[in-house]
Motif scaffolding. Structure first.
Motif, PDB file in Angstrom:
ATOM      1  N   GLY A  58       0.808  -1.207   0.000  1.00 44.46           N
ATOM      2  CA  GLY A  58       0.000   0.000   0.000  1.00 44.46           C
ATOM      3  C   GLY A  58       0.847   1.264   0.000  1.00 44.46           C
ATOM      4  N   LEU A  59       1.920   1.268   0.796  1.00 41.79           N
ATOM      5  CA  LEU A  59       2.814   2.425   0.823  1.00 41.79           C
ATOM      6  C   LEU A  59       3.489   2.628  -0.531  1.00 41.79           C
ATOM      7  N   GLY A  60       3.813   1.521  -1.206  1.00 38.69           N
ATOM      8  CA  GLY A  60       4.390   1.620  -2.533  1.00 38.69           C
ATOM      9  C   GLY A  60       3.426   2.253  -3.517  1.00 38.69           C
ATOM     10  N   ALA A  61       2.145   1.907  -3.396  1.00 38.80           N
ATOM     11  CA  ALA A  61       1.134   2.494  -4.269  1.00 38.80           C
ATOM     12  C   ALA A  61       0.929   3.977  -3.965  1.00 38.80           C
ATOM     13  N   VAL A  62       1.061   4.343  -2.699  1.00 38.51           N
ATOM     14  CA  VAL A  62       0.904   5.747  -2.314  1.00 38.51           C
ATOM     15  C   VAL A  62       2.073   6.587  -2.823  1.00 38.51           C
ATOM     16  N   ALA A  63       3.301   6.109  -2.578  1.00 38.15           N
ATOM     17  CA  ALA A  63       4.487   6.902  -2.889  1.00 38.15           C
ATOM     18  C   ALA A  63       4.955   6.755  -4.331  1.00 38.15           C
ATOM     19  N   ARG A  64       4.852   5.533  -4.886  1.00 37.40           N
ATOM     20  CA  ARG A  64       5.335   5.210  -6.233  1.00 37.40           C
ATOM     21  C   ARG A  64       6.852   5.348  -6.354  1.00 37.40           C
ATOM     22  N   HIS A  65       7.532   5.612  -5.275  1.00 37.79           N
ATOM     23  CA  HIS A  65       8.985   5.788  -5.263  1.00 37.79           C
ATOM     24  C   HIS A  65       9.561   4.903  -4.172  1.00 37.79           C
ATOM     25  N   THR A  66      10.515   4.046  -4.534  1.00 37.58           N
ATOM     26  CA  THR A  66      10.992   3.013  -3.614  1.00 37.58           C
ATOM     27  C   THR A  66      11.566   3.590  -2.330  1.00 37.58           C
ATOM     28  N   ALA A  67      12.471   4.545  -2.442  1.00 40.23           N
ATOM     29  CA  ALA A  67      13.126   5.090  -1.246  1.00 40.23           C
ATOM     30  C   ALA A  67      12.117   5.753  -0.315  1.00 40.23           C
ATOM     31  N   LEU A  69      -6.581  -2.567  10.351  1.00 38.81           N
ATOM     32  CA  LEU A  69      -6.876  -1.180  10.005  1.00 38.81           C
ATOM     33  C   LEU A  69      -5.706  -0.543   9.260  1.00 38.81           C
ATOM     34  N   TYR A  70      -4.486  -0.855   9.688  1.00 38.86           N
ATOM     35  CA  TYR A  70      -3.299  -0.359   8.983  1.00 38.86           C
ATOM     36  C   TYR A  70      -3.308  -0.837   7.533  1.00 38.86           C
ATOM     37  N   VAL A  71      -3.600  -2.110   7.345  1.00 39.89           N
ATOM     38  CA  VAL A  71      -3.633  -2.678   5.996  1.00 39.89           C
ATOM     39  C   VAL A  71      -4.704  -1.984   5.156  1.00 39.89           C
ATOM     40  N   ALA A  72      -5.899  -1.834   5.719  1.00 39.99           N
ATOM     41  CA  ALA A  72      -7.002  -1.203   4.995  1.00 39.99           C
ATOM     42  C   ALA A  72      -6.670   0.245   4.652  1.00 39.99           C
ATOM     43  N   LEU A  73      -6.034   0.955   5.578  1.00 36.49           N
ATOM     44  CA  LEU A  73      -5.686   2.359   5.341  1.00 36.49           C
ATOM     45  C   LEU A  73      -4.642   2.480   4.242  1.00 36.49           C
ATOM     46  N   ALA A  74      -3.589   1.636   4.302  1.00 37.52           N
ATOM     47  CA  ALA A  74      -2.519   1.700   3.303  1.00 37.52           C
ATOM     48  C   ALA A  74      -3.037   1.347   1.913  1.00 37.52           C
ATOM     49  N   LEU A  75      -3.763   0.229   1.811  1.00 33.23           N
ATOM     50  CA  LEU A  75      -4.264  -0.198   0.510  1.00 33.23           C
ATOM     51  C   LEU A  75      -5.380   0.721   0.004  1.00 33.23           C
ATOM     52  N   GLY A  76      -6.238   1.171   0.911  1.00 32.53           N
ATOM     53  CA  GLY A  76      -7.317   2.067   0.508  1.00 32.53           C
ATOM     54  C   GLY A  76      -6.791   3.389  -0.018  1.00 32.53           C
ATOM     55  N   THR A  77      -5.808   3.959   0.670  1.00 27.44           N
ATOM     56  CA  THR A  77      -5.203   5.208   0.213  1.00 27.44           C
ATOM     57  C   THR A  77      -4.482   5.000  -1.112  1.00 27.44           C
ATOM     58  N   GLY A  78      -3.775   3.877  -1.211  1.00 28.24           N
ATOM     59  CA  GLY A  78      -3.082   3.572  -2.452  1.00 28.24           C
ATOM     60  C   GLY A  78      -4.036   3.438  -3.618  1.00 28.24           C
ATOM     61  N   ALA A  79      -5.143   2.742  -3.412  1.00 33.01           N
ATOM     62  CA  ALA A  79      -6.135   2.575  -4.480  1.00 33.01           C
ATOM     63  C   ALA A  79      -6.757   3.909  -4.868  1.00 33.01           C
ATOM     64  N   TRP A  80      -7.035   4.760  -3.900  1.00 33.81           N
ATOM     65  CA  TRP A  80      -7.633   6.063  -4.172  1.00 33.81           C
ATOM     66  C   TRP A  80      -6.693   6.925  -4.996  1.00 33.81           C
ATOM     67  N   LEU A  81      -5.399   6.932  -4.631  1.00 33.16           N
ATOM     68  CA  LEU A  81      -4.433   7.742  -5.375  1.00 33.16           C
ATOM     69  C   LEU A  81      -4.172   7.177  -6.764  1.00 33.16           C
ATOM     70  N   LEU A  82      -4.115   5.863  -6.872  1.00 30.01           N
ATOM     71  CA  LEU A  82      -3.904   5.234  -8.180  1.00 30.01           C
ATOM     72  C   LEU A  82      -5.004   5.612  -9.164  1.00 30.01           C
ATOM     73  N   SER A  83      -6.221   5.698  -8.680  1.00 26.91           N
ATOM     74  CA  SER A  83      -7.350   5.992  -9.557  1.00 26.91           C
ATOM     75  C   SER A  83      -7.348   7.442 -10.025  1.00 26.91           C
ATOM     76  N   ARG A  84      -6.500   8.286  -9.434  1.00 24.17           N
ATOM     77  CA  ARG A  84      -6.480   9.700  -9.766  1.00 24.17           C
ATOM     78  C   ARG A  84      -5.155  10.155 -10.364  1.00 24.17           C
ATOM     79  N   ARG A  85      -4.269   9.203 -10.627  1.00 19.20           N
ATOM     80  CA  ARG A  85      -2.956   9.556 -11.179  1.00 19.20           C
ATOM     81  C   ARG A  85      -2.793   8.994 -12.585  1.00 19.20           C
ATOM     82  N   ASP A  86      -1.851   9.607 -13.305  1.00 15.32           N
ATOM     83  CA  ASP A  86      -1.426   9.032 -14.572  1.00 15.32           C
ATOM     84  C   ASP A  86      -0.385   7.964 -14.284  1.00 15.32           C
ATOM     85  N   ALA A  87      -0.201   7.016 -15.211  1.00 12.97           N
ATOM     86  CA  ALA A  87       0.811   5.982 -15.039  1.00 12.97           C
ATOM     87  C   ALA A  87       2.196   6.578 -14.997  1.00 12.97           C
TER      88      ALA A  87
END
Length: 262
Positions: free
Chosen positions: A176-185, A244-262
């Motif tokens: 989920g954090l990877g989906a949020v940040a999209r940057h490894t570091a 809850l941590y899992v749901a928050l990380a993945l939920g935030t990641g999914a929300w941001l993914l749906s609003r970003r360009d690849a």
């Protein structure tokens, strides 16, 4: 994948999951990270138990918990599995393969759901196996002066099972954090901050009042213990907090993914 899916350009969850499984098993980092997790946790568990001594006082016997000792290697395992979860997501952005993935499956939430299901399922199986192997090997390493815990003892089986599940939860948090940040570091920094840095800082400032809600504290003092620890979350409350941590990380990641360009 079916010819119909190719013809229409539409893929369902089964197709997405199959694609993610192919990508996951083709990554060298997957095998190495999981192998190091198994070897590291078992080794640390055996060494810790081999050096565990019988409590000398009545008060020490009341809080003595060899089941918690044998799972000491989970501190290493969570880092490896969490980092693997991060790389599974950010690696696609770094390599550019995310474009072909999203071209085949435009529904970005479906992509993340498939990744989470495949990766989470794999790590859950590995986590449970390594938890039980570590417990059995570590128990065998105890000296004759220390009574070895048994899976039939009160709360021991629950502690071992939830310890294995914890690895899957941290892996999904990393994804989920990877989906949020999209940057490894950046994502790895956030993962280390949540699992190691912030618990230490808050423990130093407020004791257990805040620190008990962080994943590492929950693993070491709630879900992975057979003997209750004072001022910490009860086991199932801790497990719920991790969910809850899992749901928050993945939920935030999914929300941001749906609003970003690849």
């Amino acid at each position: 994948m079916t010819s119909t899916a190719h013809a229409t350009g539409h893929y369902g969850f089964a197709h997405a999951a199959r694609m993610e499984w192919i990508k996951l098993r083709s990554l060298r980092s997957t095998g190495w990270a999981l192998l190091l997790t198994v070897v590291g946790m078992v080794t640390i568990g055996v060494v810790t138990m081999a050096n565990t001594e019988a409590p000398g006082s009545a008060s020490a016997r009341e809080t003595f918990d060899p089941t918690n000792n044998v799972m000491a290697g989970i501190a290493l395992g969570q880092l490896l599995v969490g980092a693997l979860g991060v790389l599974l997501m950010t690696g696609e952005y770094a390599s550019g393969t995310i474009r072909s993935t999203l071209a085949a499956i435009p529904d970005r939430r479906l992509v993340l759901t498939a990744k989470a299901a495949v990766f989470g399922g794999l790590v859950l199986v590995v986590g449970e196996v390594v938890a039980f192997v570590t417990f059995l090997a570590g128990s065998a390493a105890l000296t004759d002066e220390v009574a070895a815990p048994s899976l039939g003892d009160d709360d021991v089986l629950r502690a071992v099972v939830l310890s294995g599940a914890y690895l899957a939860q941290v892996g999904l948090i990393g994804l989920g954090l990877g989906a949020v940040a999209r940057h490894t570091a950046t994502a790895l920094g956030a993962l280390v901050g949540i699992t190691y840095v912030l618990p230490l800082i808050t423990a130093g400032l407020t004791g257990t009042a805040v620190a008990r809600f962080f994943p590492t504290m929950i693993a070491g003092n709630s879900v992975g213990v057979a003997v209750p620890v004072a001022d910490m979350l009860p086991p199932w409350a801790g497990f719920g907090m991790l969910c809850l941590y899992v749901a928050l990380a993945l939920g935030t990641g999914a929300w941001l993914l749906s609003r970003r360009d690849a």
